[in-house]
Design an enzyme around this catalytic site. Structure first.
Site, short mmCIF file in Angstrom:
data_model
loop_
_atom_site.label_atom_id
_atom_site.label_comp_id
_atom_site.label_asym_id
_atom_site.label_seq_id
_atom_site.Cartn_x
_atom_site.Cartn_y
_atom_site.Cartn_z
N HIS A 122 13.28 48.90 22.47
CA HIS A 122 13.21 47.45 22.38
C HIS A 122 14.18 46.82 23.38
O HIS A 122 13.98 45.70 23.84
CB HIS A 122 13.58 46.96 20.96
CG HIS A 122 12.56 47.26 19.92
ND1 HIS A 122 12.52 48.45 19.25
CD2 HIS A 122 11.53 46.52 19.46
CE1 HIS A 122 11.51 48.44 18.39
NE2 HIS A 122 10.89 47.28 18.51
N ASP A 129 2.99 51.14 22.27
CA ASP A 129 3.94 50.29 21.56
C ASP A 129 3.87 48.91 22.23
O ASP A 129 3.25 48.74 23.28
CB ASP A 129 5.34 50.90 21.65
CG ASP A 129 6.20 50.56 20.44
OD1 ASP A 129 5.86 49.61 19.72
OD2 ASP A 129 7.20 51.26 20.23
#
Length: 193
Positions: A51, A122
């Site tokens: 992230h 993702d």
């Protein structure tokens, strides 16, 4: 290690124990009407959080095969319909591209693990893939790598993908191939009748 953030988001068992649990859980989920998603292929290991930046996985293919692949293989054998691919650069498969954008990683998932369901990356808005978003083309790169569906928060990339499909016969053909796979899974699961 820094990758310990993933442990709270996973089963937290050994690869063999997780494979056994997945082999039971996937059929139970799918018999109840849910579709199972296996993630984060090819395995996350003790890597940093994608992230917030790029993670490089230095493990060997032999280690991945003997550990991380076990739960994925069990889930695929049990009939899971979805596999989500992570953003780690897995050097033994592709030294330059994140797994989510790597055709080599997708080829292993399709050929070696014999996964026939839907592959998705993702979230493409995560920091680990932002540097690959040349002119907003990260969604196109994900499609070219072998992803069937695209997961993203920034819908402006959809416009770039539509434009690519209009101007490239290769992209248009891939869109058709991926749509066919998605429709097949929807038919098999009763979403479409």
């Amino acid at each position: 290690g820094e990758g310990q953030f993933m442990y709270a988001r996973s089963m937290g068992k050994s690869a063999a124990e997780t494979a056994e649990l997945i082999g039971t859980l996937v059929p139970a989920m799918q018999e109840s009407g849910m579709s199972a998603m296996l993630k984060h292929f090819p395995g996350y290991g003790d890597n940093v959080d994608t992230h917030t930046g790029i993670a490089v996985d230095e493990r060997s293919l032999a280690q991945l095969r003997s550990e991380d692949f076990l739960p994925f293989s069990a889930g695929i054998e049990a009939g899971a319909n979805f596999v989500l691919v992570n953003h780690n650069i897995v050097k033994c498969m592709d030294e330059t591209m994140p797994a989510s954008l790597s055709s080599a990683v997708h080829d292993i998932l399709r050929t070696e693990l014999q996964f026939e369901g839907i592959i998705l990356p993702d979230d493409l808005d995560m920091d680990a893939v932002k540097q690959y978003a040349d002119g907003g083309r990260v969604a196109e790169l994900a499609l070219l790598a072998g992803n069937d569906m695209i997961l993203l928060s920034d819908v402006s990339q959809i416009e770039a993908l539509i434009e690519a499909a209009k101007t490239s016969a290769v992209v248009e053909s891939l869109v058709d191939e991926h749509c066919e796979r998605i429709l097949t899974v929807k038919l098999q699961t009763g979403v479409l009748q």
